[in-house]
Design a protein around this motif. Structure first.
Motif, PDB file in Angstrom:
ATOM      1  N   PRO A   1       0.827  -1.207   0.000  1.00 46.88           N
ATOM      2  CA  PRO A   1       0.000   0.000   0.000  1.00 46.88           C
ATOM      3  C   PRO A   1       0.862   1.258   0.000  1.00 46.88           C
ATOM      4  O   PRO A   1       1.907   1.313   0.650  1.00 46.88           O
ATOM      5  N   GLU A   2       0.443   2.250  -0.742  1.00 49.50           N
ATOM      6  CA  GLU A   2       1.111   3.558  -0.740  1.00 49.50           C
ATOM      7  C   GLU A   2       0.082   4.584  -0.269  1.00 49.50           C
ATOM      8  O   GLU A   2      -0.740   5.072  -1.032  1.00 49.50           O
ATOM      9  N   MET A   3       0.135   4.882   1.017  1.00 45.64           N
ATOM     10  CA  MET A   3      -0.873   5.708   1.672  1.00 45.64           C
ATOM     11  C   MET A   3      -0.468   7.177   1.633  1.00 45.64           C
ATOM     12  O   MET A   3       0.716   7.496   1.755  1.00 45.64           O
ATOM     13  N   PRO A   4      -1.433   8.096   1.520  1.00 41.40           N
ATOM     14  CA  PRO A   4      -1.091   9.526   1.521  1.00 41.40           C
ATOM     15  C   PRO A   4      -0.572  10.025   2.874  1.00 41.40           C
ATOM     16  O   PRO A   4      -0.059  11.139   2.954  1.00 41.40           O
TER      17      PRO A   4
ATOM     18  N   ILE B   1      -8.951  -4.446  -6.644  1.00 41.21           N
ATOM     19  CA  ILE B   1      -7.801  -4.171  -7.507  1.00 41.21           C
ATOM     20  C   ILE B   1      -7.877  -5.080  -8.733  1.00 41.21           C
ATOM     21  O   ILE B   1      -7.669  -6.296  -8.638  1.00 41.21           O
ATOM     22  N   PRO B   2      -8.192  -4.536  -9.915  1.00 41.39           N
ATOM     23  CA  PRO B   2      -8.330  -5.373 -11.114  1.00 41.39           C
ATOM     24  C   PRO B   2      -6.978  -5.702 -11.744  1.00 41.39           C
ATOM     25  O   PRO B   2      -6.010  -4.952 -11.596  1.00 41.39           O
ATOM     26  N   PHE B   3      -6.938  -6.816 -12.454  1.00 41.00           N
ATOM     27  CA  PHE B   3      -5.724  -7.237 -13.168  1.00 41.00           C
ATOM     28  C   PHE B   3      -5.867  -7.056 -14.682  1.00 41.00           C
ATOM     29  O   PHE B   3      -5.140  -7.670 -15.457  1.00 41.00           O
ATOM     30  N   ASP B   4      -6.795  -6.207 -15.112  1.00 41.30           N
ATOM     31  CA  ASP B   4      -7.048  -6.051 -16.553  1.00 41.30           C
ATOM     32  C   ASP B   4      -6.329  -4.851 -17.149  1.00 41.30           C
ATOM     33  O   ASP B   4      -6.630  -4.429 -18.261  1.00 41.30           O
ATOM     34  N   GLY B   5      -5.378  -4.290 -16.397  1.00 43.69           N
ATOM     35  CA  GLY B   5      -4.645  -3.137 -16.893  1.00 43.69           C
ATOM     36  C   GLY B   5      -5.292  -1.808 -16.584  1.00 43.69           C
ATOM     37  O   GLY B   5      -4.770  -0.750 -16.981  1.00 43.69           O
ATOM     38  N   SER B   6      -6.418  -1.820 -15.871  1.00 45.27           N
ATOM     39  CA  SER B   6      -7.090  -0.563 -15.520  1.00 45.27           C
ATOM     40  C   SER B   6      -6.180   0.273 -14.620  1.00 45.27           C
ATOM     41  O   SER B   6      -5.469  -0.268 -13.770  1.00 45.27           O
ATOM     42  N   PRO B   7      -6.214   1.603 -14.780  1.00 46.41           N
ATOM     43  CA  PRO B   7      -5.349   2.456 -13.951  1.00 46.41           C
ATOM     44  C   PRO B   7      -5.894   2.694 -12.551  1.00 46.41           C
ATOM     45  O   PRO B   7      -5.183   3.196 -11.691  1.00 46.41           O
ATOM     46  N   ASN B   8      -7.155   2.356 -12.320  1.00 48.94           N
ATOM     47  CA  ASN B   8      -7.802   2.674 -11.050  1.00 48.94           C
ATOM     48  C   ASN B   8      -8.384   1.441 -10.375  1.00 48.94           C
ATOM     49  O   ASN B   8      -8.878   0.522 -11.044  1.00 48.94           O
TER      50      ASN B   8
ATOM     51  N   GLU C   1      -4.246   3.434  -8.937  1.00 49.51           N
ATOM     52  CA  GLU C   1      -4.622   4.521  -8.047  1.00 49.51           C
ATOM     53  C   GLU C   1      -5.931   4.160  -7.366  1.00 49.51           C
ATOM     54  O   GLU C   1      -6.847   3.610  -7.998  1.00 49.51           O
ATOM     55  N   VAL C   2      -6.024   4.460  -6.088  1.00 44.69           N
ATOM     56  CA  VAL C   2      -7.241   4.188  -5.327  1.00 44.69           C
ATOM     57  C   VAL C   2      -7.662   5.472  -4.605  1.00 44.69           C
ATOM     58  O   VAL C   2      -6.856   6.396  -4.456  1.00 44.69           O
TER      59      VAL C   2
ATOM     60  N   SER D   1      -0.819  13.815  -3.211  1.00 47.28           N
ATOM     61  CA  SER D   1       0.034  12.742  -3.741  1.00 47.28           C
ATOM     62  C   SER D   1      -0.760  11.487  -4.079  1.00 47.28           C
ATOM     63  O   SER D   1      -0.229  10.544  -4.654  1.00 47.28           O
ATOM     64  N   LYS D   2      -2.031  11.454  -3.661  1.00 45.90           N
ATOM     65  CA  LYS D   2      -2.965  10.369  -3.991  1.00 45.90           C
ATOM     66  C   LYS D   2      -2.574   9.073  -3.271  1.00 45.90           C
ATOM     67  O   LYS D   2      -1.597   9.010  -2.544  1.00 45.90           O
TER      68      LYS D   2
END
Length: 555
Positions: free
Chosen positions: A303-306, A416-423, A350-351, A331-332
């Protein structure tokens, strides 16, 4: 500060049934009607059964503090360095429950007349609940870290704690302390956060500083020594909650200079960490705080938390509202998924902004052909509001006026999708009103780690409150919760122990340590399936609030 006493009460061997420990290092033993000869703690160990619990003897320096905070021992320093005795059990402990529950946490919040400011500052107190054939023996002891030993010897703070910095006589002393900070020498080794049993049976107490990894003996709570890592990876901090299984030890090492995270593995019986892979930060000036992280069967989720580490705040002599961290919403937030086998990233999305200390579990979603299509990650999420950190100041906890001031929290679910989606997505796993909009300090059946699961156990809320005050069983299939509540009490982390040979996920018990409104405390055992109380055992005195625990099966 009281001296360390050699004192135990572990069975009924015909010795005195009442004991009182005096903090002048002397032990007085009382029979039912007879006074026994005074003896120093260096000469003998007194052994007794605590059928009638011993009277509490409070050192004069603490009497004023205890009187002021008598109603709730959760936020009061531990009253003795150590105690051990068999407890009277109300109800019935299952005969199959044989082993030891260890709970770690900050238990000593003052040195002489100086009082610490934050819950996370206290010197570590390890509590032991040993179950055998329906009987229960409790013990506690201070972990003898370098920070604790230096403080008791010098009667002052000597290392940097969570929010505390040693006071220096002059500017040169402060500059010298900063030099030690960069090398890690001035950072605390106060292992007051968690405790784990490694696959080779070593028991290690942990905190977020790497030097704060300390081995203890689970049978007598002796501090054995430092857990020294034999590799050359270096670093000052790591996740306070590694993933520990019978086959491996996984943890994250934040890189504060070149912002990112090392994902590392340690084999059973080894002290050498080996790098699986590295994740570079996608946003922000530094890595996000990684108090814990989740895994699935095949992946590590980073996880990359703000809420990010802040070097400037670390250097300050006085704490800021967010202590060693800064909130950087610009920083999202991101979730990175790394393959355990190859170290390659398979997704980085990104979440929505989030704040979480503790992840509950994660698992892989598959299509009808068995291919992994994404990952589900559940956590105790604080509605992207970092002020929960400042709410944990001891002054806030001790001075509650009855108003509803606990910030809302929920079971947050990342998709968290594995289809290449950015979000990715962040949603409620169930209606937060089911658990009073409070949620933290979670456990699951460890057999379901990284797998699809149904039940979680955590601390929820019955409003109004200023701190989580219920034990809560979450049913993620039915989207419902069951809540256990003792008015005015503060329970610690509910810890699940499964029945040997169990088939059902919730076939077992939940153990918690409770501080009640009378200033007393007790061990609580709930049936994990019905979530009803089956046994409790009163302590000789209330214990401070603790954080995290582990189960050591009978050997």
């Amino acid at each position: 500060m009281s001296s360390s006493l050699s004192f135990s009460a572990i069975g009924n061997y015909g010795l005195p049934s009442h004991t009182m420990v005096n903090h002048d290092s002397s032990i007085y033993a009382f029979g039912q009607a007879n006074f026994c000869k005074k003896s120093t703690s260096r000469e003998l160990n007194i052994v007794c059964v605590a059928t009638d619990l011993p009277p509490v003897v409070v050192p004069p320096a603490q009497q004023k503090e205890v009187a002021k905070e008598r109603k709730l021992a959760a936020w009061t320093s531990i009253r003795r360095d150590r105690w051990e005795g068999e407890l009277v059990v109300e109800g019935e402990i299952p005969q199959w429950l044989n082993g030891t529950y260890l709970r770690n946490g900050p238990g000593l919040w003052h040195i002489e007349d100086y009082n610490f400011r934050h819950l996370f500052d206290g010197y570590a107190t390890i509590v032991r609940l040993h179950f055998e054939n329906g009987r229960l023996v409790m013990g506690h002891r201070q972990i003898e870290s370098d920070a604790y030993k230096a403080a008791t010897k010098n009667k002052k703070l000597c290392y940097r704690e969570f929010s505390e910095v040693p006071k220096h006589d002059n500017f040169l002393g402060y500059v010298g302390d900063l030099a030690k900070l960069f090398s890690g020498a001035s950072l605390t080794d106060n292992a007051n956060t968690g405790v784990v049993q490694l696959a080779d049976n070593r028991v290690v107490c942990l905190t977020e500083t790497i030097k704060g990894s300390i081995i203890i003996d689970p049978d007598n709570l002796d501090t054995i020594g430092k857990f020294e890592y034999s590799d050359s990876l270096g670093g000052l901090v790591h996740s306070a909650h590694p993933i520990v299984t019978k086959s491996e030890f996984l943890t994250l090492l934040p890189d504060l200079l070149n912002p990112g995270y090392l994902v590392v593995r340690m084999e059973p019986g080894s002290n050498e960490r080996k790098v699986i892979g590295r994740v570079s930060c996608r946003g922000g000036p530094s890595p996000g705080w990684v108090h814990s992280f989740p895994v699935t069967e095949h992946y590590v989720i980073v996880p990359e938390m703000p809420l990010r580490y802040c070097a400037q705040n670390l250097l300050r002599a006085e704490p800021t509202p967010l202590y060693k961290f800064e909130w950087h919403p610009e920083s999202k937030g991101f979730m990175h998924v790394m393959c355990k086998a190859s170290g390659k990233l398979v997704a980085s999305v990104e979440v929505p902004l989030f704040v979480t200390f503790h992840y509950i579990n994660a698992y892989e979603e598959k299509d009808e052909d068995g291919r992994v299509t994404g990952v589900i990650v559940d956590c105790c999420e604080h509605n992207a509001d970092p002020k929960i950190l400042d709410k944990l100041r001891l002054q806030n906890l001790r001075s509650w006026s009855g108003q509803d001031v606990l910030p809302d929290a929920r079971v947050g679910r990342f998709i968290i999708p594995f289809d290449g989606s950015p979000n990715g997505e962040l949603v409620d796993a169930l209606n937060p009103d089911e658990h009073g909009r409070g949620m933290d300090m979670c456990s699951i059946n460890p057999s379901y780690l990284g797998k699809k699961y149904r039940y979680a156990y955590a601390c929820g809320a019955k409003r109004p409150c200023n701190f989580p005050n219920t034990l809560t069983k979450i049913d993620l299939f039915e989207k419902k919760a069951k809540n256990w509540y003792d008015e005015g009490a503060v329970p610690s982390e509910p810890f699940f122990v499964g029945r040997p040979g169990a088939i059902e996920e919730d076939d077992g018990v939940v153990i918690s340590i409770v501080s009640d409104k009378k200033g007393e405390g007790y061990a609580l055992i709930l049936d994990a399936s019905t979530f009803e109380e089956i046994a409790r055992a009163k302590f000789p005195y209330g214990l401070p609030y603790g954080l995290h625990g582990c189960w050591v099966p009978k050997r």
